[in-house]
Design a protein around this motif. Structure first.
Motif, short mmCIF file in Angstrom:
data_model
loop_
_atom_site.label_atom_id
_atom_site.label_comp_id
_atom_site.label_asym_id
_atom_site.label_seq_id
_atom_site.Cartn_x
_atom_site.Cartn_y
_atom_site.Cartn_z
N HIS A 48 5.13 4.30 1.88
CA HIS A 48 6.39 4.98 1.61
C HIS A 48 7.35 3.99 0.95
CE1 HIS A 48 5.80 8.80 3.70
NE2 HIS A 48 5.31 8.17 4.75
N HIS A 67 -0.06 16.90 -0.40
CA HIS A 67 -1.10 16.19 0.34
C HIS A 67 -1.27 16.84 1.71
CE1 HIS A 67 2.56 14.17 1.70
NE2 HIS A 67 1.91 13.52 2.65
N ASP A 117 4.88 12.19 -1.22
CA ASP A 117 4.97 10.95 -0.42
C ASP A 117 4.25 9.87 -1.21
OD1 ASP A 117 6.18 12.41 1.53
OD2 ASP A 117 4.71 11.98 3.10
N HIS A 146 13.06 12.58 2.67
CA HIS A 146 12.05 12.04 3.60
C HIS A 146 12.54 10.85 4.43
CE1 HIS A 146 8.02 11.48 5.21
NE2 HIS A 146 7.56 12.48 4.46
N ASP A 160 3.41 17.08 8.23
CA ASP A 160 4.82 17.38 7.93
C ASP A 160 4.98 18.12 6.60
OD1 ASP A 160 3.97 14.85 6.85
OD2 ASP A 160 6.04 14.31 6.42
N HIS A 161 3.89 18.25 5.83
CA HIS A 161 3.94 18.97 4.54
C HIS A 161 3.14 20.26 4.55
CE1 HIS A 161 5.71 15.46 2.26
NE2 HIS A 161 5.35 14.92 3.42
#
Ligand SMILES: [Zn+2]
Ligand SMILES: [Zn+2]
Length: 255
Positions: free
Chosen positions: A199, A53, A160, A222, A57-58
């Motif tokens: 989450h 996605h 996520d 995570h 952070d990815h």
């Protein structure tokens, strides 16, 4: 299949890196800050990047990796993601304002990055007998999980996600599942925040796992910085009966 955990934290801090996995040195799944620990020679070997996605952070490591490799590769690196994720990343990062558009550099004919739409539920051949299957999950932005299949087994990563039957239906449809890397971002006491930010918490994951027909080893990822200890304590009860492990950056798993 060799799976190296470059990053598995929900944030940054000493020794913490955000989500990124390197498979057999050639396939990168998500490009968080963990990419920054790769040597230039290791970055040069990567042929495919799969993004689950568009969250920073990815994806942030892709920007720096592309910049590092300027003029160093012969063939473009293919970046696979959903149409929406690719649109967001192109429009908001590789837009010449935040960062150069490396799908046009060094030259439009021979660029560093090549965007490739990855439809869900359609196996993607990433070479050397490996394939990647993506499936929808439930996050605050459109997101997918992925299953990586090789001759010796199947490894899946939730991306996520919050609780959703989309995840369990996709995993249950796999012929086998040897390892499942799955997120827990918040402890139970932050359940409301986990729900709004889409989450998992330990107890929510524990309840949802009853829907999984496979019994894979669980690799937990995570955790938000500062919550690791509490999440670990809560998992002893919430995940009782499961073979699970809290990931750390740098770990390597063979399948
Ligand atoms: Zn996210
Ligand atoms: Zn994330």
């Amino acid at each position: 299949m060799r799976i190296k955990i470059l990053g598995c934290s929900g944030g940054v801090g000493p020794g913490l890196r955000t989500t990124s996995l390197l498979i057999d040195d050639e396939l990168l799944i998500d490009a968080g800050t963990g990419v920054g620990d790769l040597a230039l020679s290791q970055m040069r070997r990567i042929r495919h990047v799969v993004l689950t996605h568009s969250h920073l952070d990815h994806v942030c490591g892709l920007a720096f990796m592309a910049d590092n490799l300027f003029d160093l590769i012969d063939e473009p690196i293919t970046v696979h993601a959903s149409e929406t994720t690719l649109q967001v990343v192109q429009e908001h990062i590789f837009n010449w304002k935040i960062w150069p558009d490396f799908s046009k550099l060094p030259t439009p004919k021979n660029p560093l990055l090549r965007w490739q739409t990855m439809p869900v539920n359609t196996p993607l051949d990433v070479g050397n007998g490996r394939s990647v299957l993506s499936f929808d999950v439930l996050h605050t932005v459109p997101g997918v999980g992925v299953a990586v299949q090789c001759k010796t087994g199947i490894f899946a990563f939730s991306g996520d996600t919050y609780a959703t039957d989309l995840l369990w239906d996709a995993l249950n449809a796999l012929p086998r599942l040897d390892m499942l890397m799955i997120e827990i971002a918040f402890p139970d006491e932050q359940g409301e925040l986990a729900e709004t930010s889409r989450h998992f918490t330990p107890s929510l994951l524990g309840r949802e796992l009853a829907k999984l027909r496979h019994k894979p080893q669980l690799l937990l990822t995570h955790h938000k910085p500062g919550t690791e200890g509490l999440i670990q304590r809560e998992c002893t009860e919430a995940l009782a009966g499961w073979d699970y492990h809290h990931l750390e950056a740098g770990e390597i798993f063979m399948l």
